[in-house]
Design a protein around this motif. Structure first.
Motif, PDB file in Angstrom:
ATOM      1  N   ARG A 153      -5.819  41.319  -5.426  1.00  0.00           N
ATOM      2  CA  ARG A 153      -5.857  42.583  -6.171  1.00  0.00           C
ATOM      3  C   ARG A 153      -4.641  43.410  -5.774  1.00  0.00           C
ATOM      4  NH1 ARG A 153      -8.941  47.564  -4.563  1.00  0.00           N
ATOM      5  NH2 ARG A 153      -8.996  48.838  -6.424  1.00  0.00           N
ATOM      6  N   VAL A 154      -3.970  44.009  -6.772  1.00  0.00           N
ATOM      7  CA  VAL A 154      -2.787  44.828  -6.522  1.00  0.00           C
ATOM      8  C   VAL A 154      -2.990  46.176  -7.202  1.00  0.00           C
ATOM      9  CG1 VAL A 154      -0.309  45.057  -6.920  1.00  0.00           C
ATOM     10  CG2 VAL A 154      -1.267  42.828  -6.356  1.00  0.00           C
ATOM     11  N   VAL A 155      -2.719  47.245  -6.460  1.00  0.00           N
ATOM     12  CA  VAL A 155      -2.810  48.613  -6.967  1.00  0.00           C
ATOM     13  C   VAL A 155      -1.522  49.331  -6.585  1.00  0.00           C
ATOM     14  CG1 VAL A 155      -4.096  50.781  -6.879  1.00  0.00           C
ATOM     15  CG2 VAL A 155      -5.307  48.610  -6.648  1.00  0.00           C
ATOM     16  N   ILE A 156      -0.911  50.012  -7.563  1.00  0.00           N
ATOM     17  CA  ILE A 156       0.349  50.723  -7.310  1.00  0.00           C
ATOM     18  C   ILE A 156       0.237  52.127  -7.899  1.00  0.00           C
ATOM     19  CG2 ILE A 156       2.832  50.779  -7.769  1.00  0.00           C
ATOM     20  CD1 ILE A 156       2.652  47.711  -8.076  1.00  0.00           C
ATOM     21  N   ARG A 157       0.619  53.124  -7.128  1.00  0.00           N
ATOM     22  CA  ARG A 157       0.624  54.500  -7.627  1.00  0.00           C
ATOM     23  C   ARG A 157       2.050  54.886  -7.994  1.00  0.00           C
ATOM     24  NH1 ARG A 157      -0.245  60.042  -4.352  1.00  0.00           N
ATOM     25  NH2 ARG A 157       1.819  59.421  -3.706  1.00  0.00           N
ATOM     26  N   HIS A 158       2.213  55.458  -9.193  1.00  0.00           N
ATOM     27  CA  HIS A 158       3.543  55.884  -9.624  1.00  0.00           C
ATOM     28  C   HIS A 158       3.421  57.117 -10.519  1.00  0.00           C
ATOM     29  CE1 HIS A 158       2.964  54.227 -13.688  1.00  0.00           C
ATOM     30  NE2 HIS A 158       2.343  53.228 -13.079  1.00  0.00           N
ATOM     31  N   VAL A 167       5.467  49.964 -14.688  1.00  0.00           N
ATOM     32  CA  VAL A 167       5.599  48.975 -13.621  1.00  0.00           C
ATOM     33  C   VAL A 167       5.651  47.576 -14.219  1.00  0.00           C
ATOM     34  CG1 VAL A 167       4.545  47.997 -11.553  1.00  0.00           C
ATOM     35  CG2 VAL A 167       4.284  50.417 -12.032  1.00  0.00           C
ATOM     36  N   ASP A 168       6.600  46.777 -13.748  1.00  0.00           N
ATOM     37  CA  ASP A 168       6.647  45.348 -14.027  1.00  0.00           C
ATOM     38  C   ASP A 168       6.296  44.654 -12.717  1.00  0.00           C
ATOM     39  OD1 ASP A 168       7.568  45.707 -16.678  1.00  0.00           O
ATOM     40  OD2 ASP A 168       9.632  45.888 -15.960  1.00  0.00           O
ATOM     41  N   LEU A 169       5.251  43.818 -12.734  1.00  0.00           N
ATOM     42  CA  LEU A 169       4.795  43.155 -11.512  1.00  0.00           C
ATOM     43  C   LEU A 169       5.115  41.662 -11.578  1.00  0.00           C
ATOM     44  CD1 LEU A 169       3.277  43.515  -8.820  1.00  0.00           C
ATOM     45  CD2 LEU A 169       1.167  43.010 -10.075  1.00  0.00           C
ATOM     46  N   PHE A 170       5.652  41.143 -10.470  1.00  0.00           N
ATOM     47  CA  PHE A 170       6.038  39.741 -10.372  1.00  0.00           C
ATOM     48  C   PHE A 170       5.409  39.127  -9.122  1.00  0.00           C
ATOM     49  CE2 PHE A 170       9.324  42.042 -12.564  1.00  0.00           C
ATOM     50  CZ  PHE A 170       9.651  41.225 -13.628  1.00  0.00           C
ATOM     51  N   ALA A 171       5.014  37.861  -9.236  1.00  0.00           N
ATOM     52  CA  ALA A 171       4.532  37.090  -8.085  1.00  0.00           C
ATOM     53  C   ALA A 171       5.448  35.886  -7.949  1.00  0.00           C
ATOM     54  CB  ALA A 171       3.086  36.652  -8.283  1.00  0.00           C
ATOM     55  N   GLY A 213      -6.291  47.689 -15.952  1.00  0.00           N
ATOM     56  CA  GLY A 213      -6.312  49.046 -16.473  1.00  0.00           C
ATOM     57  C   GLY A 213      -5.588  50.039 -15.587  1.00  0.00           C
ATOM     58  N   VAL A 214      -5.562  51.279 -16.072  1.00  0.00           N
ATOM     59  CA  VAL A 214      -4.865  52.366 -15.370  1.00  0.00           C
ATOM     60  C   VAL A 214      -5.814  53.541 -15.220  1.00  0.00           C
ATOM     61  CG1 VAL A 214      -2.930  53.985 -15.447  1.00  0.00           C
ATOM     62  CG2 VAL A 214      -2.660  51.691 -16.381  1.00  0.00           C
ATOM     63  N   SER A 215      -5.857  54.095 -14.031  1.00  0.00           N
ATOM     64  CA  SER A 215      -6.569  55.362 -13.819  1.00  0.00           C
ATOM     65  C   SER A 215      -5.531  56.413 -13.447  1.00  0.00           C
ATOM     66  CB  SER A 215      -7.634  55.222 -12.734  1.00  0.00           C
ATOM     67  OG  SER A 215      -7.067  54.791 -11.527  1.00  0.00           O
ATOM     68  N   ARG A 216      -5.949  57.663 -13.450  1.00  0.00           N
ATOM     69  CA  ARG A 216      -5.043  58.765 -13.095  1.00  0.00           C
ATOM     70  C   ARG A 216      -5.523  59.456 -11.845  1.00  0.00           C
ATOM     71  NH1 ARG A 216      -2.948  61.877 -18.471  1.00  0.00           N
ATOM     72  NH2 ARG A 216      -2.117  60.031 -19.488  1.00  0.00           N
ATOM     73  N   SER A 217      -4.567  60.004 -11.119  1.00  0.00           N
ATOM     74  CA  SER A 217      -4.916  60.767  -9.926  1.00  0.00           C
ATOM     75  C   SER A 217      -5.647  62.041 -10.357  1.00  0.00           C
ATOM     76  CB  SER A 217      -3.659  61.104  -9.125  1.00  0.00           C
ATOM     77  OG  SER A 217      -2.791  61.929  -9.884  1.00  0.00           O
ATOM     78  N   PRO A 218      -6.459  62.613  -9.477  1.00  0.00           N
ATOM     79  CA  PRO A 218      -7.206  63.821  -9.841  1.00  0.00           C
ATOM     80  C   PRO A 218      -6.327  64.984 -10.310  1.00  0.00           C
ATOM     81  CG  PRO A 218      -8.064  62.907  -7.803  1.00  0.00           C
ATOM     82  CD  PRO A 218      -6.818  62.132  -8.156  1.00  0.00           C
ATOM     83  N   PHE A 255      -0.076  61.304 -11.288  1.00  0.00           N
ATOM     84  CA  PHE A 255       0.214  59.905 -11.010  1.00  0.00           C
ATOM     85  C   PHE A 255      -0.674  58.979 -11.829  1.00  0.00           C
ATOM     86  CE2 PHE A 255       1.372  62.231  -7.186  1.00  0.00           C
ATOM     87  CZ  PHE A 255       2.662  61.779  -6.976  1.00  0.00           C
ATOM     88  N   ALA A 256      -0.125  57.813 -12.183  1.00  0.00           N
ATOM     89  CA  ALA A 256      -0.883  56.733 -12.802  1.00  0.00           C
ATOM     90  C   ALA A 256      -1.147  55.693 -11.717  1.00  0.00           C
ATOM     91  CB  ALA A 256      -0.095  56.113 -13.942  1.00  0.00           C
ATOM     92  N   ILE A 257      -2.300  55.018 -11.815  1.00  0.00           N
ATOM     93  CA  ILE A 257      -2.672  54.035 -10.809  1.00  0.00           C
ATOM     94  C   ILE A 257      -3.130  52.757 -11.516  1.00  0.00           C
ATOM     95  CG2 ILE A 257      -4.090  53.591  -8.775  1.00  0.00           C
ATOM     96  CD1 ILE A 257      -4.439  56.760  -8.713  1.00  0.00           C
ATOM     97  N   PRO A 258      -2.169  51.870 -11.860  1.00  0.00           N
ATOM     98  CA  PRO A 258      -2.552  50.610 -12.501  1.00  0.00           C
ATOM     99  C   PRO A 258      -3.110  49.619 -11.482  1.00  0.00           C
ATOM    100  CG  PRO A 258      -0.184  50.710 -12.237  1.00  0.00           C
ATOM    101  CD  PRO A 258      -0.730  52.032 -11.765  1.00  0.00           C
ATOM    102  N   THR A 259      -4.021  48.751 -11.955  1.00  0.00           N
ATOM    103  CA  THR A 259      -4.652  47.751 -11.103  1.00  0.00           C
ATOM    104  C   THR A 259      -4.551  46.378 -11.764  1.00  0.00           C
ATOM    105  OG1 THR A 259      -6.232  49.409 -10.326  1.00  0.00           O
ATOM    106  CG2 THR A 259      -6.816  47.117  -9.949  1.00  0.00           C
ATOM    107  N   TRP A 260      -4.235  45.371 -10.965  1.00  0.00           N
ATOM    108  CA  TRP A 260      -4.246  43.977 -11.402  1.00  0.00           C
ATOM    109  C   TRP A 260      -5.246  43.252 -10.525  1.00  0.00           C
ATOM    110  CZ3 TRP A 260      -0.021  47.008 -10.983  1.00  0.00           C
ATOM    111  CH2 TRP A 260       0.848  47.084 -12.064  1.00  0.00           C
ATOM    112  N   ARG A 261      -6.033  42.329 -11.107  1.00  0.00           N
ATOM    113  CA  ARG A 261      -7.023  41.552 -10.352  1.00  0.00           C
ATOM    114  C   ARG A 261      -6.864  40.069 -10.660  1.00  0.00           C
ATOM    115  NH1 ARG A 261     -11.175  44.972  -8.492  1.00  0.00           N
ATOM    116  NH2 ARG A 261     -11.218  46.973  -9.553  1.00  0.00           N
TER     117      ARG A 261
END
Length: 80
Positions: free
Chosen positions: A2-7, A13-17, A29-34, A38-44
């Motif tokens: 699982r990867v989570v990045i705040r920006h 964000v472009d994510l590479f493995a 999906g993406v959540s937002r900070s309170p 900031f946006a907080i996308p998550t990859w699983r």
């Protein structure tokens, strides 16, 4: 994995493995900070290599320029 990045909201964000783009199906999906700054996308479910997986995140500004390059090595030692 699982990867989570705040920006910042205006960035993407472009994510590479291991130098290859992460499968779009891993994006959860993406959540937002309170405070809404900031946006907080998550990859699983990102597959890991038997030894070391090198994750690279390229944060891009709204004009396409690179704002930041984040890198992390994740080491796999044994299965539970």
């Amino acid at each position: 994995m699982r990867v989570v990045i705040r920006h910042r909201l205006e960035q993407n964000v472009d994510l590479f493995a291991n130098g290859k783009p992460v499968d779009p199906l891993a994006f959860d999906g993406v959540s937002r900070s309170p405070d809404g700054q900031f946006a907080i996308p998550t990859w699983r479910g990102i597959p890991s290599d038997p030894e070391t997986t090198r994750l690279t995140a390229v944060l891009r500004n709204s004009n396409g320029s690179v704002a930041e390059l984040l890198e992390r090595s994740v080491m796999f030692t044994s299965a539970p």
